[in-house]
Design a protein around this motif. Structure first.
Motif, PDB file in Angstrom:
ATOM      1  N   PHE A 100       1.133   2.752 -12.160  1.00  0.00           N
ATOM      2  CA  PHE A 100       0.185   3.599 -11.442  1.00  0.00           C
ATOM      3  C   PHE A 100      -1.252   3.254 -11.797  1.00  0.00           C
ATOM      4  O   PHE A 100      -2.133   3.244 -10.946  1.00  0.00           O
ATOM      5  CB  PHE A 100       0.477   5.079 -11.717  1.00  0.00           C
ATOM      6  N   CYS A 132      -6.845  -0.343  -6.105  1.00  0.00           N
ATOM      7  CA  CYS A 132      -7.476   0.453  -5.045  1.00  0.00           C
ATOM      8  C   CYS A 132      -8.986   0.475  -5.199  1.00  0.00           C
ATOM      9  O   CYS A 132      -9.723   0.264  -4.240  1.00  0.00           O
ATOM     10  CB  CYS A 132      -6.971   1.886  -5.093  1.00  0.00           C
ATOM     11  N   LEU A 150     -11.165  -7.799   8.898  1.00  0.00           N
ATOM     12  CA  LEU A 150     -10.839  -7.879   7.469  1.00  0.00           C
ATOM     13  C   LEU A 150     -11.081  -6.539   6.787  1.00  0.00           C
ATOM     14  O   LEU A 150     -10.290  -6.106   5.947  1.00  0.00           O
ATOM     15  CB  LEU A 150     -11.674  -8.980   6.801  1.00  0.00           C
ATOM     16  N   ILE A 151     -12.188  -5.881   7.171  1.00  0.00           N
ATOM     17  CA  ILE A 151     -12.455  -4.559   6.596  1.00  0.00           C
ATOM     18  C   ILE A 151     -11.310  -3.612   6.932  1.00  0.00           C
ATOM     19  O   ILE A 151     -10.833  -2.859   6.085  1.00  0.00           O
ATOM     20  CB  ILE A 151     -13.799  -4.001   7.121  1.00  0.00           C
ATOM     21  N   LEU A 154      -8.317  -4.337   4.705  1.00  0.00           N
ATOM     22  CA  LEU A 154      -8.506  -3.787   3.361  1.00  0.00           C
ATOM     23  C   LEU A 154      -8.361  -2.267   3.376  1.00  0.00           C
ATOM     24  O   LEU A 154      -7.704  -1.687   2.517  1.00  0.00           O
ATOM     25  CB  LEU A 154      -9.879  -4.189   2.814  1.00  0.00           C
ATOM     26  N   ASN A 155      -8.968  -1.624   4.385  1.00  0.00           N
ATOM     27  CA  ASN A 155      -8.831  -0.169   4.514  1.00  0.00           C
ATOM     28  C   ASN A 155      -7.370   0.224   4.533  1.00  0.00           C
ATOM     29  O   ASN A 155      -6.958   1.188   3.877  1.00  0.00           O
ATOM     30  CB  ASN A 155      -9.453   0.304   5.834  1.00  0.00           C
ATOM     31  N   VAL A 176      -5.901  -0.028   1.075  1.00  0.00           N
ATOM     32  CA  VAL A 176      -6.405   1.028   0.201  1.00  0.00           C
ATOM     33  C   VAL A 176      -5.695   2.333   0.498  1.00  0.00           C
ATOM     34  O   VAL A 176      -5.182   3.017  -0.406  1.00  0.00           O
ATOM     35  CB  VAL A 176      -7.933   1.200   0.382  1.00  0.00           C
ATOM     36  N   LEU A 236      -1.894   2.144  -0.641  1.00  0.00           N
ATOM     37  CA  LEU A 236      -1.684   2.208  -2.093  1.00  0.00           C
ATOM     38  C   LEU A 236      -2.058   3.583  -2.647  1.00  0.00           C
ATOM     39  O   LEU A 236      -1.286   4.205  -3.373  1.00  0.00           O
ATOM     40  CB  LEU A 236      -2.524   1.127  -2.786  1.00  0.00           C
ATOM     41  N   LEU A 237      -3.255   4.052  -2.262  1.00  0.00           N
ATOM     42  CA  LEU A 237      -3.716   5.340  -2.800  1.00  0.00           C
ATOM     43  C   LEU A 237      -2.787   6.466  -2.385  1.00  0.00           C
ATOM     44  O   LEU A 237      -2.358   7.275  -3.208  1.00  0.00           O
ATOM     45  CB  LEU A 237      -5.129   5.638  -2.310  1.00  0.00           C
ATOM     46  N   ALA A 275       0.566   6.276  -4.173  1.00  0.00           N
ATOM     47  CA  ALA A 275       0.493   6.658  -5.580  1.00  0.00           C
ATOM     48  C   ALA A 275       0.345   8.169  -5.728  1.00  0.00           C
ATOM     49  O   ALA A 275       1.091   8.814  -6.485  1.00  0.00           O
ATOM     50  CB  ALA A 275      -0.680   5.942  -6.250  1.00  0.00           C
ATOM     51  N   ILE A 276      -0.605   8.738  -4.982  1.00  0.00           N
ATOM     52  CA  ILE A 276      -0.849  10.180  -5.130  1.00  0.00           C
ATOM     53  C   ILE A 276       0.357  10.989  -4.675  1.00  0.00           C
ATOM     54  O   ILE A 276       0.788  11.923  -5.337  1.00  0.00           O
ATOM     55  CB  ILE A 276      -2.120  10.584  -4.351  1.00  0.00           C
ATOM     56  N   PHE A 329     -12.162   8.243   6.387  1.00  0.00           N
ATOM     57  CA  PHE A 329     -11.334   7.883   5.234  1.00  0.00           C
ATOM     58  C   PHE A 329     -10.590   9.087   4.659  1.00  0.00           C
ATOM     59  O   PHE A 329      -9.367   9.047   4.479  1.00  0.00           O
ATOM     60  CB  PHE A 329     -12.231   7.247   4.166  1.00  0.00           C
ATOM     61  N   PHE A 360       7.912   5.460  -4.145  1.00  0.00           N
ATOM     62  CA  PHE A 360       6.586   4.847  -4.022  1.00  0.00           C
ATOM     63  C   PHE A 360       6.596   3.783  -2.928  1.00  0.00           C
ATOM     64  O   PHE A 360       5.722   3.764  -2.054  1.00  0.00           O
ATOM     65  CB  PHE A 360       6.181   4.225  -5.364  1.00  0.00           C
ATOM     66  N   THR A 384      -8.206   9.307  12.737  1.00  0.00           N
ATOM     67  CA  THR A 384      -9.297   8.375  12.457  1.00  0.00           C
ATOM     68  C   THR A 384     -10.525   8.787  13.248  1.00  0.00           C
ATOM     69  O   THR A 384     -10.425   9.491  14.244  1.00  0.00           O
ATOM     70  CB  THR A 384      -8.966   6.932  12.871  1.00  0.00           C
ATOM     71  N   TYR A 437     -13.881   4.364  11.308  1.00  0.00           N
ATOM     72  CA  TYR A 437     -12.837   4.075  10.334  1.00  0.00           C
ATOM     73  C   TYR A 437     -11.528   3.849  11.086  1.00  0.00           C
ATOM     74  O   TYR A 437     -11.167   4.607  11.969  1.00  0.00           O
ATOM     75  CB  TYR A 437     -12.679   5.240   9.363  1.00  0.00           C
ATOM     76  N   SER A 438     -10.835   2.762  10.738  1.00  0.00           N
ATOM     77  CA  SER A 438      -9.623   2.448  11.480  1.00  0.00           C
ATOM     78  C   SER A 438      -8.637   1.744  10.575  1.00  0.00           C
ATOM     79  O   SER A 438      -9.016   1.175   9.558  1.00  0.00           O
ATOM     80  CB  SER A 438     -10.003   1.556  12.660  1.00  0.00           C
TER      81      SER A 438
END
Lengths: 357, 267
Positions: free
Chosen positions: A8, A15, B59-60, B63-64, B67, B70-71, B74-75, B130, B191, B209, B213-214
């Motif tokens: 984690f 991130c 590319l942005i 990456l978005n 992010v 993963l976030l 995890a949360i 976001f 996960f 969205t 932000y997309s």
């Protein structure tokens, strides 16, 4: 436990590294300042080079976001929480947005380039005086066909679709107004006809078409036609253009009895923050050179007279997409028939679909 | 006889894998097509890859997407694991109710979840972007994590906990030293499920969205209206290869750990 917490921690570190990278990229693109313009458009409906040019000419940074249907776009704007400065609905959606107060009036004094637009495309029934909208692209409804599969038919008349040779070889697009409209047009009535007798007559005529209809389909019509799954199809000219790009054998025609004329329009939604920037953008898009480049990229028909002169002779003289005046005079824009008549159209269309085969 | 059966099952398996992988291979091959479309291969080119690399906006968005995935995974795993533990130790009646509520969230259509989030966020006044995307992804991932972790908890013998307690372990010790190691595989499974759900979610993300932000799913979907451009093929190929690399890496790390553990056990 150690393994879990290690993973984690790794995830969070990755991130934050990614977030930092995104921020860095956004900054280097200049998206962080206040001087931004948010555009909400159909996917791939503008030449990206033009956005860059607009940015470097005005110093305004463009945030570009896309939608895939008028309905989805309207929902987003209606709910608020967004700050779109520019959007590009089709004319029937524009009507609804106007009625629901989702649009801001456009100040024509800030648009010196408006003079380039062909007057035929201004002051239309869905937006008198162009109070809320400026035409972006336009097109027709017609027949795309495969000359190898239709024999000697030329589709100069709607009635060719009814020909016995086309048994089980025709696709229709899944739109009530388009299909019922075709029925009305083939009988010589107006697309916006509300006379019950005429409508029943059209329905009867359409039911005679059923042996020829292979399927009534949505967006996949483009792929199916390009793959030669059917001989002819009722489509929008924008779709026809894409089909013909995919498969050069095919051809498109607007039958001479008349048909529908459709418009996509630039508007300023009520959620806009940068209203001055929005006007600057609209004016920029109306510039003949810009509009010509955009037309080249998107491939639909431009309402910009001055841009048309800059385009290749081959494109601007293509009567399939820029029909001559005689035919244009017989093209009609959909009028807002009101919710009751519209649901009647939908019922008739449903009846037609159910009685198939 | 047995041999025949084996043969048949092999052929069946191979057929299934061909069906699963053929479209991806097809897509990857056409990412090198110099003709602009998916009909007919004309020649080899790397132009589409160049195009992807130069498209900063795309590319942005990529990456978005990562992010967010993963976030949110995890949360939602953290919240979901504690949720599952809480549900597991509840009285059976309220446990059933909570489990049913959890399952309702899993089976309800994404469109409905997305629309209700949109309404909620606009009422509360959360700016779409976001934060709204992250919150909604966390929310729809939690039930998935719960459902992945619960069976592991049910497998666990409750006397393990009693034993730990008798030996003087505090509640935190019981969770960290007894429960967590036992349900580890469930946590990882949860996960990764949350991760994939978040990566390819279109419907919910589409609603929440806003303001530039997309995520990838939304972007590809709206671009596909004009026919999928080959730069999308190139991008998909890159992402596919990247995931394969991750899976292979994960496999080797696992192997090494297992070997180390075996050694440790022998000594």
């Amino acid at each position: 436990m150690k393994q879990i917490s290690r993973m984690f921690i790794l995830v969070f570190v990755v991130c934050f590294a990614l977030i930092y990278l995104v921020n860095y990229m956004n900054r280097s693109e200049g998206y962080s300042g206040n001087n931004t313009l948010t555009i909400y458009n159909w996917g791939d409906y503008i030449d990206p080079e033009l956005i860059e040019r607009f940015e470097s000419e005005t110093g305004i940074k463009v945030i570009y976001q896309t939608f895939d249907s008028n309905e989805a776009m309207m929902t987003k704007i209606k709910q608020g929480g967004t700050t779109f400065d520019i959007s590009i609905p089709s004319e029937y959606a524009l009507d609804k947005m106007k009625a629901e107060g989702l649009l801001l009036p456009i100040d024509h004094n800030q648009l010196p380039n408006l003079k380039n637009i062909d007057p035929n495309f201004l002051d239309l029934s869905f937006d008198p005086n162009n109070e809320y909208s400026i035409p972006y692209f336009w097109g027709t409804v017609g027949v795309v066909y495969n000359p190898e599969l239709v024999g000697d038919l030329t589709f100069e008349s709607w009635d060719d679709l009814w020909n016995e040779q086309l048994d089980n070889k025709v696709f229709l697009l899944d739109g009530a107004r388009e299909v019922i409209g075709m029925g009305l047009n083939s009988l010589g009535y107006s697309l916006n006809d509300t006379n019950e007798e005429h409508l029943q007559e059209a329905l009867k005529k359409l039911s005679q078409l059923t042996p020829n209809v292979k399927a009534i389909v949505g967006d996949e019509i483009k792929m199916l036609m390009a793959n030669e799954e059917a001989a002819a199809a009722l489509v929008w000219s924008g779709d026809a253009r894409e089909i013909m790009d995919e498969n050069e054998k095919l051809d498109y025609i607007v039958p001479s009895e008349g048909s529908n004329l459709w418009f996509d329009n630039i508007v300023i939604p009520s959620t806009a923050r940068n209203i001055e920037g929005a006007h600057q953008f609209i004016n920029f898009m109306l510039d003949p050179e810009v509009a010509a480049q955009n037309t080249d990229y998107v491939g639909y028909s431009t309402p910009n007279d001055a841009a048309l002169e800059l385009l290749d002779e081959e494109i601007s003289s293509d009567e399939r997409f820029y029909p001559d005046e005689e035919l244009t005079s017989r093209l009609e824009v959909y009028e807002n028939l009101g919710p009751r008549m519209l649901s009647h159209y939908n019922e008739l269309f449903l009846e037609f679909k159910m009685h198939r085969k | 006889m047995l041999n025949d059966k084996l043969k048949f099952s092999r052929i069946y398996l191979i057929a299934v894998f061909i069906v699963l992988y053929a479209p991806i291979v097809y897509l990857m091959v056409y990412s090198f097509n110099s003709g602009g479309t998916m009909t007919g291969f004309e020649g080899f080119t790397l132009d589409h890859y160049k195009e992807v690399m130069q498209d900063t906006r795309l590319l942005i968005i990529v990456l978005n997407t990562f992010v967010i995935a993963l976030l949110s995974a995890a949360i939602s795993t953290i919240i979901g694991v504690f949720g599952a533990i809480a549900i597991h130790f509840m009285r059976s009646k309220s446990k059933q109710t909570l489990l049913t509520l959890n399952n309702v969230l899993i089976v309800s259509p994404d469109v409905i979840i997305g629309a209700s989030f949109l309404i909620l966020f606009t009422i509360v006044g959360v700016k779409l972007g976001f934060v709204s995307v992250l919150l909604s992804h966390i929310a729809f991932s939690i039930p998935i994590v719960v459902i992945m972790v619960l069976p592991k908890l049910q497998e666990m013998n409750d006397s393990l906990i009693d034993a730990a307690r008798d030996l003087g372990a505090s509640t935190w010790h019981v969770i960290a030293r007894v429960i967590m190691p036992f349900i580890k595989s469930g946590i990882f499974a949860g996960f990764f499920m949350a991760l994939t759900y978040s990566l390819d979610d279109f419907a919910v993300t589409f609603f929440v969205t806003g303001n530039g932000y997309s995520t990838l799913a939304v972007e590809i979907y709206s671009r596909a209206r004009q026919g999928v451009s080959l730069s999308i093929n190139a991008l998909s190929t890159l992402i596919f290869l990247f995931t394969i690399l991750l899976v292979i890496g994960y496999y080797f790390i696992n192997q090494r750990n297992n070997r180390l553990e075996d050694k440790g056990a022998k000594q």
